[in-house]
Design a protein around this motif. Sequence first.
Motif, PDB file in Angstrom:
ATOM      1  N   GLU A   2      -9.171  47.775 100.333  1.00 39.76           N
ATOM      2  CA  GLU A   2      -8.695  49.111 100.903  1.00 39.76           C
ATOM      3  C   GLU A   2      -8.434  49.792  99.844  1.00 39.76           C
ATOM      4  O   GLU A   2      -8.867  51.097  99.783  1.00 39.76           O
ATOM      5  N   ARG A   3      -7.902  49.460  98.610  1.00 41.70           N
ATOM      6  CA  ARG A   3      -7.529  50.285  97.777  1.00 41.70           C
ATOM      7  C   ARG A   3      -8.951  50.745  96.942  1.00 41.70           C
ATOM      8  O   ARG A   3      -8.798  51.779  96.410  1.00 41.70           O
ATOM      9  N   ASP A   7     -10.067  54.828  96.704  1.00 43.12           N
ATOM     10  CA  ASP A   7     -10.474  55.189  95.351  1.00 43.12           C
ATOM     11  C   ASP A   7     -11.974  55.716  95.378  1.00 43.12           C
ATOM     12  O   ASP A   7     -12.075  56.657  94.830  1.00 43.12           O
ATOM     13  N   GLU A   8     -12.801  54.980  96.176  1.00 40.75           N
ATOM     14  CA  GLU A   8     -14.170  55.427  96.094  1.00 40.75           C
ATOM     15  C   GLU A   8     -14.226  56.603  96.973  1.00 40.75           C
ATOM     16  O   GLU A   8     -14.941  57.660  96.770  1.00 40.75           O
ATOM     17  N   ALA A   9     -13.644  56.913  98.070  1.00 43.44           N
ATOM     18  CA  ALA A   9     -13.273  57.766  99.030  1.00 43.44           C
ATOM     19  C   ALA A   9     -12.914  59.154  98.136  1.00 43.44           C
ATOM     20  O   ALA A   9     -13.340  60.224  98.295  1.00 43.44           O
TER      21      ALA A   9
END
Length: 135
Positions: A2-3, A7-9
Amino acid sequence: IERIQLDEAIKVANIRYSQKQLMEEYVEDMKPKVYKATSNGSSTYVLTAYCPCSYCCGTANKPTASGVMPTANHTLSADTSIFPMGTKLSINGIIYTVEDTGSAIHGNKFDVYFNTHQEALNFGRQTTTDVYVVQ
């Protein structure tokens, strides 16, 4: 996981924001820059009119001082020591280009070109403060 997705989002959002910001800056840079025109410290201008007739110009249908044939709602005679040839000026909402000079055109005076002598007479002599340099 999820992290990493978060980060990608965030990276994608930042890229999209940067692209949007760049596009807005580009569009802003493409807009004409407009500045209030002043001559000898004054922003009041005298407008007169001329046409292609021999009475207004000495000889009929001749090119302007810049070498082009004059065009109504476009050609302007100005003091080229203040407004060089090619300067674009918005006067009362119409954008003119300095393409001509005149023996009586000095300082804060412009001569606006018209197609006919009657149109020039109808325009007469006017004063305005609505003069802007367009770049």
